[in-house]
Design a protein around this motif. Structure first.
Motif, PDB file in Angstrom:
ATOM      1  N   LEU A   1       0.836  -1.197   0.000  1.00 57.29           N
ATOM      2  CA  LEU A   1       0.000   0.000   0.000  1.00 57.29           C
ATOM      3  C   LEU A   1       0.871   1.247   0.000  1.00 57.29           C
ATOM      4  CD1 LEU A   1      -2.731  -1.057   2.593  1.00 57.29           C
ATOM      5  CD2 LEU A   1      -2.757  -1.323   0.104  1.00 57.29           C
ATOM      6  N   GLY A   2       0.419   2.259  -0.725  1.00 57.35           N
ATOM      7  CA  GLY A   2       1.159   3.510  -0.805  1.00 57.35           C
ATOM      8  C   GLY A   2       0.391   4.648  -0.166  1.00 57.35           C
ATOM      9  N   LEU A   3       0.184   5.711  -0.917  1.00 60.83           N
ATOM     10  CA  LEU A   3      -0.504   6.890  -0.405  1.00 60.83           C
ATOM     11  C   LEU A   3      -1.985   6.589  -0.191  1.00 60.83           C
ATOM     12  CD1 LEU A   3      -0.392   9.992   0.181  1.00 60.83           C
ATOM     13  CD2 LEU A   3      -0.997  10.324  -2.220  1.00 60.83           C
ATOM     14  N   SER A   4      -2.534   7.083   0.896  1.00 57.10           N
ATOM     15  CA  SER A   4      -3.968   6.950   1.140  1.00 57.10           C
ATOM     16  C   SER A   4      -4.553   8.321   1.448  1.00 57.10           C
ATOM     17  CB  SER A   4      -4.243   5.985   2.298  1.00 57.10           C
ATOM     18  OG  SER A   4      -3.691   6.480   3.507  1.00 57.10           O
ATOM     19  N   GLN A   5      -5.800   8.509   1.036  1.00 58.32           N
ATOM     20  CA  GLN A   5      -6.522   9.746   1.294  1.00 58.32           C
ATOM     21  C   GLN A   5      -7.940   9.396   1.715  1.00 58.32           C
ATOM     22  OE1 GLN A   5      -5.040  11.518  -2.743  1.00 58.32           O
ATOM     23  NE2 GLN A   5      -5.724  13.245  -1.516  1.00 58.32           N
ATOM     24  N   SER A   6      -8.517  10.232   2.549  1.00 59.27           N
ATOM     25  CA  SER A   6      -9.888   9.992   2.981  1.00 59.27           C
ATOM     26  C   SER A   6     -10.629  11.308   3.096  1.00 59.27           C
ATOM     27  CB  SER A   6      -9.906   9.262   4.331  1.00 59.27           C
ATOM     28  OG  SER A   6      -9.282  10.042   5.335  1.00 59.27           O
ATOM     29  N   GLY A   7     -11.934  11.221   2.943  1.00 63.11           N
ATOM     30  CA  GLY A   7     -12.798  12.386   3.061  1.00 63.11           C
ATOM     31  C   GLY A   7     -14.184  11.928   3.437  1.00 63.11           C
ATOM     32  N   GLU A   8     -15.127  12.826   3.403  1.00 61.04           N
ATOM     33  CA  GLU A   8     -16.497  12.503   3.774  1.00 61.04           C
ATOM     34  C   GLU A   8     -17.066  11.452   2.824  1.00 61.04           C
ATOM     35  OE1 GLU A   8     -19.790  12.450   6.043  1.00 61.04           O
ATOM     36  OE2 GLU A   8     -18.013  13.695   6.453  1.00 61.04           O
ATOM     37  N   GLY A   9     -17.222  10.230   3.326  1.00 66.63           N
ATOM     38  CA  GLY A   9     -17.862   9.181   2.546  1.00 66.63           C
ATOM     39  C   GLY A   9     -16.962   8.427   1.593  1.00 66.63           C
ATOM     40  N   TYR A  10     -15.650   8.597   1.664  1.00 63.96           N
ATOM     41  CA  TYR A  10     -14.784   7.844   0.755  1.00 63.96           C
ATOM     42  C   TYR A  10     -13.411   7.597   1.373  1.00 63.96           C
ATOM     43  CZ  TYR A  10     -11.982  11.977  -0.403  1.00 63.96           C
ATOM     44  OH  TYR A  10     -11.143  13.057  -0.326  1.00 63.96           O
ATOM     45  N   ARG A  11     -12.761   6.565   0.871  1.00 64.54           N
ATOM     46  CA  ARG A  11     -11.368   6.269   1.174  1.00 64.54           C
ATOM     47  C   ARG A  11     -10.694   5.957  -0.159  1.00 64.54           C
ATOM     48  NH1 ARG A  11     -13.599   7.923   4.852  1.00 64.54           N
ATOM     49  NH2 ARG A  11     -13.822   7.101   6.979  1.00 64.54           N
ATOM     50  N   ALA A  12      -9.478   6.424  -0.342  1.00 59.76           N
ATOM     51  CA  ALA A  12      -8.749   6.184  -1.590  1.00 59.76           C
ATOM     52  C   ALA A  12      -7.310   5.819  -1.256  1.00 59.76           C
ATOM     53  CB  ALA A  12      -8.792   7.424  -2.482  1.00 59.76           C
ATOM     54  N   PHE A  13      -6.715   4.983  -2.107  1.00 54.88           N
ATOM     55  CA  PHE A  13      -5.320   4.607  -1.893  1.00 54.88           C
ATOM     56  C   PHE A  13      -4.728   4.108  -3.201  1.00 54.88           C
ATOM     57  CE2 PHE A  13      -7.829   0.813  -1.053  1.00 54.88           C
ATOM     58  CZ  PHE A  13      -7.159  -0.174  -1.755  1.00 54.88           C
ATOM     59  N   ASP A  14      -3.393   4.118  -3.266  1.00 51.45           N
ATOM     60  CA  ASP A  14      -2.708   3.457  -4.371  1.00 51.45           C
ATOM     61  C   ASP A  14      -1.856   2.329  -3.810  1.00 51.45           C
ATOM     62  OD1 ASP A  14      -0.275   4.599  -3.463  1.00 51.45           O
ATOM     63  OD2 ASP A  14      -0.399   6.265  -4.869  1.00 51.45           O
ATOM     64  N   ALA A  15      -1.435   1.441  -4.679  1.00 52.23           N
ATOM     65  CA  ALA A  15      -0.642   0.288  -4.258  1.00 52.23           C
ATOM     66  C   ALA A  15       0.214  -0.177  -5.423  1.00 52.23           C
ATOM     67  CB  ALA A  15      -1.551  -0.845  -3.774  1.00 52.23           C
ATOM     68  N   SER A  16       1.285  -0.876  -5.096  1.00 54.86           N
ATOM     69  CA  SER A  16       2.183  -1.403  -6.127  1.00 54.86           C
ATOM     70  C   SER A  16       2.557  -2.836  -5.780  1.00 54.86           C
ATOM     71  CB  SER A  16       3.442  -0.540  -6.236  1.00 54.86           C
ATOM     72  OG  SER A  16       4.141  -0.514  -4.998  1.00 54.86           O
ATOM     73  N   HIS A  17       2.962  -3.568  -6.808  1.00 51.05           N
ATOM     74  CA  HIS A  17       3.348  -4.972  -6.646  1.00 51.05           C
ATOM     75  C   HIS A  17       4.787  -5.135  -7.122  1.00 51.05           C
ATOM     76  CE1 HIS A  17       3.306  -9.365  -7.121  1.00 51.05           C
ATOM     77  NE2 HIS A  17       2.239  -9.360  -6.326  1.00 51.05           N
ATOM     78  N   PRO A  18       5.555  -6.042  -6.532  1.00 56.02           N
ATOM     79  CA  PRO A  18       6.939  -6.249  -6.983  1.00 56.02           C
ATOM     80  C   PRO A  18       7.065  -6.594  -8.463  1.00 56.02           C
ATOM     81  CG  PRO A  18       6.609  -7.295  -4.851  1.00 56.02           C
ATOM     82  CD  PRO A  18       5.259  -6.829  -5.308  1.00 56.02           C
TER      83      PRO A  18
ATOM     84  N   VAL B   1     -10.809   3.640  -5.152  1.00 60.48           N
ATOM     85  CA  VAL B   1     -11.612   4.594  -4.393  1.00 60.48           C
ATOM     86  C   VAL B   1     -12.825   3.836  -3.872  1.00 60.48           C
ATOM     87  CG1 VAL B   1     -12.851   6.783  -4.385  1.00 60.48           C
ATOM     88  CG2 VAL B   1     -10.859   6.492  -5.883  1.00 60.48           C
ATOM     89  N   ILE B   2     -12.978   3.810  -2.549  1.00 59.43           N
ATOM     90  CA  ILE B   2     -14.061   3.077  -1.900  1.00 59.43           C
ATOM     91  C   ILE B   2     -15.091   4.074  -1.379  1.00 59.43           C
ATOM     92  CG2 ILE B   2     -14.616   1.312  -0.195  1.00 59.43           C
ATOM     93  CD1 ILE B   2     -12.432   0.435  -2.139  1.00 59.43           C
ATOM     94  N   THR B   3     -16.353   3.831  -1.697  1.00 58.27           N
ATOM     95  CA  THR B   3     -17.448   4.648  -1.187  1.00 58.27           C
ATOM     96  C   THR B   3     -18.553   3.719  -0.697  1.00 58.27           C
ATOM     97  OG1 THR B   3     -18.731   4.812  -3.240  1.00 58.27           O
ATOM     98  CG2 THR B   3     -16.899   6.364  -2.972  1.00 58.27           C
ATOM     99  N   GLN B   4     -19.715   4.264  -0.418  1.00 58.01           N
ATOM    100  CA  GLN B   4     -20.824   3.446   0.064  1.00 58.01           C
ATOM    101  C   GLN B   4     -21.304   2.431  -0.967  1.00 58.01           C
ATOM    102  OE1 GLN B   4     -23.505   6.766   0.746  1.00 58.01           O
ATOM    103  NE2 GLN B   4     -24.803   6.147  -0.955  1.00 58.01           N
ATOM    104  N   VAL B   5     -20.929   2.604  -2.234  1.00 55.90           N
ATOM    105  CA  VAL B   5     -21.321   1.629  -3.252  1.00 55.90           C
ATOM    106  C   VAL B   5     -20.302   0.504  -3.371  1.00 55.90           C
ATOM    107  CG1 VAL B   5     -22.532   3.399  -4.562  1.00 55.90           C
ATOM    108  CG2 VAL B   5     -20.187   2.817  -5.188  1.00 55.90           C
ATOM    109  N   GLY B   6     -19.225   0.572  -2.601  1.00 60.44           N
ATOM    110  CA  GLY B   6     -18.158  -0.421  -2.693  1.00 60.44           C
ATOM    111  C   GLY B   6     -16.952   0.186  -3.388  1.00 60.44           C
ATOM    112  N   ILE B   7     -16.343  -0.570  -4.307  1.00 55.35           N
ATOM    113  CA  ILE B   7     -15.225  -0.040  -5.087  1.00 55.35           C
ATOM    114  C   ILE B   7     -15.815   0.818  -6.202  1.00 55.35           C
ATOM    115  CG2 ILE B   7     -13.230  -0.582  -6.518  1.00 55.35           C
ATOM    116  CD1 ILE B   7     -12.956  -3.211  -5.041  1.00 55.35           C
ATOM    117  N   ALA B   8     -15.755   2.122  -6.015  1.00 48.89           N
ATOM    118  CA  ALA B   8     -16.355   3.042  -6.988  1.00 48.89           C
ATOM    119  C   ALA B   8     -15.428   3.297  -8.166  1.00 48.89           C
ATOM    120  CB  ALA B   8     -16.714   4.362  -6.309  1.00 48.89           C
TER     121      ALA B   8
END
Length: 287
Positions: A57-74, A82-89
């Motif tokens: 997992l890399g950078l993560s951000q959050s706000g009202e009603g959402y969570r966001a992040f980036d990730a990398s693999h070797p 970006v995750i919201t109330q609908v799931g993976i938006a």
């Protein structure tokens, strides 16, 4: 029960579990039901799944009603979620076979939207887009007026040009053909307006544009002293582009070009090139 399945069951119950035909659901009958997923729970489930598969997992951000992040693999894969109330938006992925590229979240001071950047290492270019989570769980792309700058234009830089706390978007504005010693090019600027980003107009980013003009006039004077006519011609077209970029009228663009080449002693071939450039500007920079 997975969160997505829970959402489906809750929805089906709302539609089909109303009791005898013709009966109505009272508000107290809905006690205990929630429409949508719990954002934090869903985020943990998604990140746990990714880390179990080797993602970091890399950078993560959050706000009202959402969570966001980036990730990398070797193996070179990168992604943004970006995750919201609908799931993976939003799910953005760069697969292994494009491992020279990457997709990342960025934090930019003065911007509350999510900034997602695609890094094209082969072309040595970064292109960014803005995403805006909505209260209903949807995520919309922020409108950015790039069509004006031609095919392939993208947001290559985000910078507060006039230091007012509201960053501008920068792309490239260039002539569709070469003049003089190369293809004339200046920054293209988009400013925050009407819920998105629109190309700069009169009065926008004056300090920035003044600097662009002064630098090119200085370079043109240097080229003139060196009798480097092709370089002067390219810079003359760029000065016209600067006027265009700041919202100047066509007549002002032509005047800027004329002023930059005034007094030059041109060969017949150079004179034809200057005339072609002037007509190109006067015709509205045709593609």
């Amino acid at each position: 029960m997975s969160s997505n399945l829970a959402l489906l069951v809750a929805t089906l119950c709302l539609v089909g579990c109303g009791g005898p035909s013709g009966s109505r659901l009272a508000m107290h009958d809905l006690a205990g039901f929630s429409i949508g997923v719990d954002v934090d729970t869903e985020t943990r489930a998604v990140t746990d799944n990714l880390t179990s598969r080797g993602f970091v997992l890399g950078l993560s951000q959050s706000g009202e009603g959402y969570r966001a992040f980036d990730a990398s693999h070797p193996d070179g894969r990168t992604l943004v979620r970006v995750i919201t109330q609908v799931g993976i938006a939003i799910a953005l992925d760069v697969p292994t076979h494009e491992r020279d590229d990457a997709v990342r979240l960025r934090v930019v001071a003065g911007i509350t939207d999510l900034v997602v950047t695609r890094i094209d290492s082969a072309g040595d270019r970064e292109c960014s887009a803005l995403l805006r989570p909505e209260p209903d769980g949807r995520v919309k792309g922020v409108p950015i007026e790039l069509d004006y700058f031609g095919e392939g234009a993208c947001v290559e830089e985000i910078r507060d040009l006039d230091e007012d706390g509201h960053p501008e978007m920068l792309t490239r504005s260039f002539a569709e053909r070469a003049f003089g010693d190369g293809v004339p090019e200046v920054p293209g600027v988009l400013v925050a307006r009407e819920g998105g980003y629109r190309r700069a107009g009169p009065g926008d980013c004056e300090v920035f544009w003044n600097g662009e003009e002064v630098r090119r006039r200085s370079e043109a004077d240097e080229a003139r002293r060196a009798l480097d006519v092709p370089r002067v011609l390219r810079l003359a077209v760029e000065l016209a582009l600067v006027v265009r970029g700041r919202g100047g009228a066509m007549a002002a663009q032509v005047t800027a070009f004329d002023g930059a080449i005034a007094g030059l002693v041109l060969s017949a071939e150079e004179a034809r090139g200057a005339l072609e450039a002037r007509e190109y500007i006067a015709d509205g920079w045709p593609e």
